[in-house]
Design a protein around this motif. Structure first.
Motif, PDB file in Angstrom:
ATOM      1  N   GLN A 153       0.832  -1.211   0.000  1.00 35.70           N
ATOM      2  CA  GLN A 153       0.000   0.000   0.000  1.00 35.70           C
ATOM      3  C   GLN A 153       0.865   1.259   0.000  1.00 35.70           C
ATOM      4  OE1 GLN A 153      -2.384  -1.611   3.372  1.00 35.70           O
ATOM      5  NE2 GLN A 153      -4.143  -0.812   2.263  1.00 35.70           N
ATOM      6  N   ARG A 154       2.042   1.167   0.603  1.00 32.19           N
ATOM      7  CA  ARG A 154       2.962   2.303   0.628  1.00 32.19           C
ATOM      8  C   ARG A 154       3.851   2.353  -0.606  1.00 32.19           C
ATOM      9  NH1 ARG A 154       8.063   2.321   2.433  1.00 32.19           N
ATOM     10  NH2 ARG A 154       7.782   0.370   3.608  1.00 32.19           N
ATOM     11  N   THR A 155       4.316   1.186  -1.048  1.00 28.49           N
ATOM     12  CA  THR A 155       5.311   1.145  -2.115  1.00 28.49           C
ATOM     13  C   THR A 155       4.715   0.997  -3.510  1.00 28.49           C
ATOM     14  OG1 THR A 155       5.536  -1.263  -1.951  1.00 28.49           O
ATOM     15  CG2 THR A 155       6.959   0.085  -0.528  1.00 28.49           C
ATOM     16  N   GLY A 156       3.491   0.458  -3.585  1.00 25.80           N
ATOM     17  CA  GLY A 156       2.890   0.219  -4.902  1.00 25.80           C
ATOM     18  C   GLY A 156       3.389  -1.042  -5.582  1.00 25.80           C
ATOM     19  N   VAL A 157       4.155  -1.867  -4.840  1.00 23.95           N
ATOM     20  CA  VAL A 157       4.657  -3.107  -5.428  1.00 23.95           C
ATOM     21  C   VAL A 157       4.548  -4.241  -4.408  1.00 23.95           C
ATOM     22  CG1 VAL A 157       6.277  -1.944  -6.979  1.00 23.95           C
ATOM     23  CG2 VAL A 157       7.050  -2.691  -4.712  1.00 23.95           C
ATOM     24  N   ILE A 158       4.355  -5.438  -4.928  1.00 23.22           N
ATOM     25  CA  ILE A 158       4.463  -6.658  -4.131  1.00 23.22           C
ATOM     26  C   ILE A 158       5.805  -7.267  -4.491  1.00 23.22           C
ATOM     27  CG2 ILE A 158       3.499  -8.941  -3.680  1.00 23.22           C
ATOM     28  CD1 ILE A 158       0.744  -7.798  -4.433  1.00 23.22           C
ATOM     29  N   PRO A 197     -11.078 -21.911  -1.120  1.00 23.03           N
ATOM     30  CA  PRO A 197     -11.510 -22.599  -2.339  1.00 23.03           C
ATOM     31  C   PRO A 197     -10.604 -22.423  -3.545  1.00 23.03           C
ATOM     32  CG  PRO A 197     -12.847 -20.644  -1.979  1.00 23.03           C
ATOM     33  CD  PRO A 197     -11.996 -20.797  -0.771  1.00 23.03           C
ATOM     34  N   THR A 198      -9.735 -21.403  -3.519  1.00 25.08           N
ATOM     35  CA  THR A 198      -8.947 -21.090  -4.709  1.00 25.08           C
ATOM     36  C   THR A 198      -7.512 -20.772  -4.315  1.00 25.08           C
ATOM     37  OG1 THR A 198     -10.917 -20.121  -5.728  1.00 25.08           O
ATOM     38  CG2 THR A 198      -8.811 -19.621  -6.754  1.00 25.08           C
ATOM     39  N   ALA A 199      -6.578 -21.331  -5.066  1.00 23.31           N
ATOM     40  CA  ALA A 199      -5.161 -21.014  -4.869  1.00 23.31           C
ATOM     41  C   ALA A 199      -4.785 -19.827  -5.751  1.00 23.31           C
ATOM     42  CB  ALA A 199      -4.297 -22.220  -5.217  1.00 23.31           C
ATOM     43  N   VAL A 200      -4.045 -18.887  -5.187  1.00 25.31           N
ATOM     44  CA  VAL A 200      -3.666 -17.676  -5.921  1.00 25.31           C
ATOM     45  C   VAL A 200      -2.167 -17.441  -5.797  1.00 25.31           C
ATOM     46  CG1 VAL A 200      -5.928 -16.571  -5.677  1.00 25.31           C
ATOM     47  CG2 VAL A 200      -4.191 -16.222  -3.913  1.00 25.31           C
ATOM     48  N   THR A 201      -1.640 -16.662  -6.722  1.00 29.78           N
ATOM     49  CA  THR A 201      -0.229 -16.287  -6.732  1.00 29.78           C
ATOM     50  C   THR A 201      -0.087 -14.805  -6.411  1.00 29.78           C
ATOM     51  OG1 THR A 201      -0.239 -15.690  -9.062  1.00 29.78           O
ATOM     52  CG2 THR A 201       0.186 -18.018  -8.530  1.00 29.78           C
ATOM     53  N   PHE A 202       1.135 -14.348  -6.269  1.00 30.45           N
ATOM     54  CA  PHE A 202       1.362 -12.920  -6.053  1.00 30.45           C
ATOM     55  C   PHE A 202       0.973 -12.108  -7.290  1.00 30.45           C
ATOM     56  CE2 PHE A 202       4.664 -14.097  -2.675  1.00 30.45           C
ATOM     57  CZ  PHE A 202       3.771 -13.863  -1.648  1.00 30.45           C
ATOM     58  N   ASP A 203       1.085 -12.693  -8.482  1.00 30.75           N
ATOM     59  CA  ASP A 203       0.580 -12.022  -9.679  1.00 30.75           C
ATOM     60  C   ASP A 203      -0.920 -11.785  -9.555  1.00 30.75           C
ATOM     61  OD1 ASP A 203       2.995 -11.777 -11.040  1.00 30.75           O
ATOM     62  OD2 ASP A 203       2.794 -13.727 -12.018  1.00 30.75           O
ATOM     63  N   ASP A 204      -1.629 -12.816  -9.064  1.00 27.55           N
ATOM     64  CA  ASP A 204      -3.079 -12.669  -8.841  1.00 27.55           C
ATOM     65  C   ASP A 204      -3.351 -11.581  -7.810  1.00 27.55           C
ATOM     66  OD1 ASP A 204      -3.710 -14.818 -10.590  1.00 27.55           O
ATOM     67  OD2 ASP A 204      -3.364 -16.259  -8.964  1.00 27.55           O
ATOM     68  N   PHE A 205      -2.571 -11.573  -6.735  1.00 29.99           N
ATOM     69  CA  PHE A 205      -2.751 -10.562  -5.698  1.00 29.99           C
ATOM     70  C   PHE A 205      -2.564  -9.151  -6.263  1.00 29.99           C
ATOM     71  CE2 PHE A 205      -1.915 -13.709  -2.150  1.00 29.99           C
ATOM     72  CZ  PHE A 205      -3.116 -13.485  -1.488  1.00 29.99           C
ATOM     73  N   ALA A 206      -1.570  -8.986  -7.115  1.00 31.28           N
ATOM     74  CA  ALA A 206      -1.321  -7.658  -7.688  1.00 31.28           C
ATOM     75  C   ALA A 206      -2.531  -7.183  -8.471  1.00 31.28           C
ATOM     76  CB  ALA A 206      -0.088  -7.695  -8.579  1.00 31.28           C
ATOM     77  N   ILE A 217      -0.773  -1.791  -8.993  1.00 28.59           N
ATOM     78  CA  ILE A 217       0.163  -2.423  -8.073  1.00 28.59           C
ATOM     79  C   ILE A 217       0.938  -3.474  -8.858  1.00 28.59           C
ATOM     80  CG2 ILE A 217       0.430  -3.674  -5.915  1.00 28.59           C
ATOM     81  CD1 ILE A 217      -0.782  -0.859  -5.616  1.00 28.59           C
ATOM     82  N   LYS A 218       2.249  -3.366  -8.853  1.00 27.42           N
ATOM     83  CA  LYS A 218       3.092  -4.265  -9.631  1.00 27.42           C
ATOM     84  C   LYS A 218       3.619  -5.413  -8.775  1.00 27.42           C
ATOM     85  CE  LYS A 218       4.741  -0.627 -12.776  1.00 27.42           C
ATOM     86  NZ  LYS A 218       5.940   0.067 -13.312  1.00 27.42           N
ATOM     87  N   ARG A 219       3.852  -6.517  -9.430  1.00 23.72           N
ATOM     88  CA  ARG A 219       4.495  -7.669  -8.795  1.00 23.72           C
ATOM     89  C   ARG A 219       5.954  -7.706  -9.247  1.00 23.72           C
ATOM     90  NH1 ARG A 219       7.117 -11.388  -6.182  1.00 23.72           N
ATOM     91  NH2 ARG A 219       6.732 -13.586  -6.664  1.00 23.72           N
ATOM     92  N   ILE A 220       6.865  -7.666  -8.285  1.00 28.85           N
ATOM     93  CA  ILE A 220       8.291  -7.737  -8.572  1.00 28.85           C
ATOM     94  C   ILE A 220       8.851  -9.001  -7.921  1.00 28.85           C
ATOM     95  CG2 ILE A 220      10.535  -6.673  -8.169  1.00 28.85           C
ATOM     96  CD1 ILE A 220       9.187  -3.974  -8.243  1.00 28.85           C
ATOM     97  N   VAL A 221       9.549  -9.812  -8.718  1.00 26.43           N
ATOM     98  CA  VAL A 221      10.178 -11.025  -8.201  1.00 26.43           C
ATOM     99  C   VAL A 221      11.576 -10.667  -7.693  1.00 26.43           C
ATOM    100  CG1 VAL A 221      11.003 -13.344  -8.727  1.00 26.43           C
ATOM    101  CG2 VAL A 221       8.879 -12.508  -9.766  1.00 26.43           C
ATOM    102  N   VAL A 222      11.801 -10.916  -6.415  1.00 25.65           N
ATOM    103  CA  VAL A 222      13.074 -10.612  -5.776  1.00 25.65           C
ATOM    104  C   VAL A 222      13.918 -11.880  -5.732  1.00 25.65           C
ATOM    105  CG1 VAL A 222      14.185  -9.727  -3.692  1.00 25.65           C
ATOM    106  CG2 VAL A 222      11.941  -8.847  -4.379  1.00 25.65           C
ATOM    107  N   ASP A 223      15.180 -11.770  -6.115  1.00 29.39           N
ATOM    108  CA  ASP A 223      16.107 -12.889  -6.025  1.00 29.39           C
ATOM    109  C   ASP A 223      16.164 -13.420  -4.598  1.00 29.39           C
ATOM    110  OD1 ASP A 223      18.637 -14.391  -7.096  1.00 29.39           O
ATOM    111  OD2 ASP A 223      19.266 -13.418  -5.235  1.00 29.39           O
TER     112      ASP A 223
END
Length: 284
Positions: A153-158, A197-206, A217-223
Motif C-alpha cells: 500500500q505504501r510502495t505500490g509493489v508486491i 476454495p482457490t489457490a492464488v499467486t502474487f501475480d493474482d494478488f497484484a 500495483i506491480k508484482r516484482i520477483v526478488v532474487d
C-alpha cells in the motif's frame, strides 16, 4: 469432554469460541501455560487447567476426562517440536482420550522443502503409532495477508521471491471447521486438508489489489539471496529468514497448489477468498 491446548493463542482461542456456540461450556476444557490468561473462559464455565508440552505430568492432569484432545502445534524453530508434540500425544493417550486431533500443515509430505513440514510429518507418524484414533488437520496458510504481501500500500509493489499458487485461508474459518469436527458425530481418520476454495499467486494478488484500489500495483520477483539479505537488514535473524524462504520454495514447487473442498463442506458455505479478505482489510 473436549480439551483444547493453546487456548490463549490465536487458533486455539478461536476454536474454543466456536465450540462454545456448539456444546455446553462444561463439556469443554483447556490446557494453557498461564491460567490467568484463560480467566475469561473459566468465567463462562470452561474447565481451565495449567499444562505445557514441556511438562508431561501437568499435561496428563489437564487432559483428564477428555474424550478428544486438540493438540495445537507449536512453531518455535529453536525447540524440539517433535519431542514436545510427542509429550502431548502420550499424555492424551495416558489420559484415555479416544481421539487426538492435531493442527498440521497443508502438504505435510516428504520432499516438501518448507522447514516445518518435517516436524509435522514426524508428529503425524507419532499419532499413527499411538494406538488411538487421530485426525491431522492439514491447514492451509492462514497468516495475515498484510504480512504475506508486504508494504504494497505504501510502495505500490508486491516485492517477494518467486512463488506459486497457494489457497490462503482465513484462520477463523479453520477454527470454526475444527470446532465443527470436534462437536460433530462424523469422524475423520488420518490427514484431512482445510483450505480456501482457490489457490492464488502474487501475480493474482497484484491484480486483485489493483482492482480494489484503482491503483496499479506491480508484482516484482526478488532474487532469493537478495530477499534474505533484505530480511536480515530489517532485523530478521538469518536462520529465520532462510526458514521463511523455504515456504516460497515449496510454493513455487507446487506443494501448496491444490485447494480442497472439505472446508466449505464443514462450514456449510463458501469460505472467504483472498480477494474477500483483502477487500475487508482495505475497507477498514
Amino acid at each position: 469432554m473436549i480439551v483444547v491446548t493453546g487456548a490463549t493463542g490465536g487458533l486455539g482461542g478461536a476454536t474454543v469460541e466456536h465450540l462454545l456456540n456448539r456444546v455446553p461450556a462444561d463439556r469443554i476444557g483447556v490446557s494453557v501455560r498461564d491460567t490467568a490468561k484463560a480467566q475469561h473462559l473459566a468465567d463462562r464455565g470452561v474447565r481451565v487447567r495449567q499444562g505445557s508440552y514441556e511438562d508431561p505430568a501437568a499435561l496428563r492432569d489437564s487432559f483428564a476426562g477428555a474424550e478428544q484432545v486438540l493438540v495445537v502445534s507449536g512453531n518455535d524453530p529453536a525447540a524440539d517440536m517433535v519431542g514436545l508434540h510427542r509429550n502431548a500425544v502420550e499424555a492424551a493417550v495416558a489420559a484415555g482420550a479416544r481421539r487426538i486431533l492435531y493442527t498440521s500443515q497443508q502438504a505435510a509430505v516428504p520432499g516438501n522443502p518448507y522447514g516445518p513440514s518435517e516436524f509435522h510429518i514426524a508428529t503425524e507418524a507419532i499419532l499413527r503409532d499411538s494406538g488411538t484414533d487421530w485426525t491431522a488437520l492439514r491447514n492451509g496458510a492462514y497468516g495475515p495477508l498484510d504480512q504475506v504481501l508486504g508494504p504494497w500500500q505504501r510502495t505500490g509493489v508486491i516485492a517477494q521471491p518467486e512463488d506459486g499458487p497457494i489457497p490462503f485461508t482465513d484462520r477463523d474459518e479453520i477454527a470454526e471447521a475444527t470446532a465443527v469436527i470436534l462437536a460433530g458425530d462424523r469422524s475423520f481418520d488420518g490427514p484431512v486438508t482445510l483450505t480456501a476454495p482457490t489457490a492464488v499467486t502474487f501475480d493474482d494478488f497484484a491484480k486483485i489489489v489493483s482492482d480494489l484500489t484503482g491503483r496499479t500495483i506491480k508484482r516484482i520477483v526478488v532474487d532469493d539471496e537478495q530477499w534474505v539479505a533484505e530480511q536480515i537488514a530489517v532485523g530478521v535473524p538469518e536462520q529465520m529468514a532462510r526458514l521463511l524462504l523455504t515456504w516460497y520454495q515449496a510454493a513455487r514447487a507446487g506443494y501448496f497448489a491444490e485447494a480442497d473442498p472439505l472446508l466449505a463442506e464443514l462450514l456449510g458455505r463458501e469460505p472467504r477468498s483472498a480477494a474477500d479478505r483483502l477487500a475487508a482489510h482495505i475497507g477498514q
